[in-house]
Write an enzyme that holds these catalytic residues in place. Structure first.
Site: not given
Ligand code: ZN
Length: 332
Positions: A304, A164, A62, A217, A194-195
């Site tokens: 994240h 990420d 992603h 990922d 994706e998130e």
């Molecule tokens: Zn990711």
């Protein structure tokens, strides 16, 4: 690491979920010398084909990121913001963010709000202005902002925002470059959204209609201080071969093939199990009549947050494994 410059370029590309146009154009440019054909679809997924005579293999990563979206602008000039994707609001406090038009802000919250009690709805953006009219000249309701943080290398670790999943985009680009005459019919798919729930991967997997898929990922590292051992992979132990997470149980034959490919090529790997969380593999394996799906993860501490950390050896292992797997003829 010559790739650090490319990674910096990928990380700087604006692309919060739903607004991936800029990062898509950057990746297109980087992929152009290596792909036979490049297309985008309605959702914004970027699909780079590299034709081969074997079965259809979809390699995906992603390209969208987390961010903040303006929901309201106060008379004072502060903007309320909602989190795009999943991240703890306390980790964003007093961090700088930037909008696509260059406007900058610092994330704040009402005075006296305790950090551990902070809710996503408490977040405010201080745009450096003191009236609604001035704020509206900078941003509009619905505009998204992304973390404005540096990328750097310390020892054998790389630290920065949006590893990420721009790091996996880099891994796909490296693989595309390495496979001169593919044994399989390859689609490198850079997915959107994706998130916010793997939305791009759903339509991309349906359209590409692959026999096999490998999603790349980042995976939460289990060696952060005080880790609760809800995952299995650690930084520096190699590419993480996904066994399962809470969205996919990978095809056992694909898992076995990834592990055997690693063994045959002397690539360090570890088995990746994750109790909570998932990747695009979760929707790809259930597309159409089902897809033989696996996943390659790069273990990441502080996932994240605006400063994610990975081991450079794990990046190399992930790239080596993806290329070696894609280069062995799969059964149709
Ligand atoms: Zn990711």
């Amino acid at each position: 690491m010559e790739s650090l410059d490319t990674l910096q370029m990928l990380i700087s590309g604006f692309g919060p979920a739903g607004a991936e146009g800029e990062i898509s154009r950057i990746i297109q440019k980087l992929a152009a010398p290596w792909a036979d054909e490049i297309t985008t679809d309605v959702m914004g997924n970027l699909i780079c084909r590299k034709r081969g005579n074997g079965p259809r293999l979809m390699l995906s990563a992603h390209m969208d990121t987390l961010g903040l979206v303006v929901t309201h602008i106060e008379d004072s000039g502060y903007a309320n913001a909602a989190v795009l994707g999943k991240c703890s609001p306390a980790l964003l406090l007093h961090r700088p963010v930037k909008f696509q038009n260059g406007a900058r802000a610092v994330v704040t919250a009402p005075e006296g709000t305790e950090a551990d009690k902070l809710k996503p709805s408490d977040l405010l953006l201080d745009l450096g202005v003191s009236s609604k009219a001035a704020a509206e000249k900078l941003v509009k309701i619905g505009d998204a902002a992304v973390w404005d943080a540096p990328l750097y290398r310390a020892g054998n670790k790389v630290m920065g925002p949006y590893l990420d999943n721009r790091l996996s985009c880099l891994v796909l680009l490296k693989t595309m470059k390495r496979l001169a005459s593919p044994q399989n019919d390859l689609s490198f798919v850079f997915t959107v959204q994706e998130e916010v729930g793997n939305r791009g991967a759903k339509t991309a997997a349906w359209a590409v209609d692959p026999d096999y898929a490998i999603t790349v990922d980042l995976t939460p590292a289990d060696d952060a201080a005080g880790a609760k051992h809800q995952g299995s992979s650690i930084c520096g132990a190699g590419a993480a071969v996904k066994i399962l997470d809470d969205a996919v149980i990978c095809d056992p034959a694909v898992v076995q093939r990834l592990l055997q490919t690693a063994k045959d090529n002397g690539i360090p790997v570890q088995r990746d199990v994750l109790a909570k969380g998932g990747t695009d593999a979760g929707v790809i394996h259930a597309a159409r009549g089902g897809v033989w799906t696996g996943g390659i993860g790069i273990p990441c501490r502080y996932l994240h947050t605006p400063t994610e950390l990975v081991d450079t050896g794990d990046i190399i292992a992930a790239a080596d494994l993806l290329a070696a797997f894609a280069n062995t003829r799969l059964e149709g």
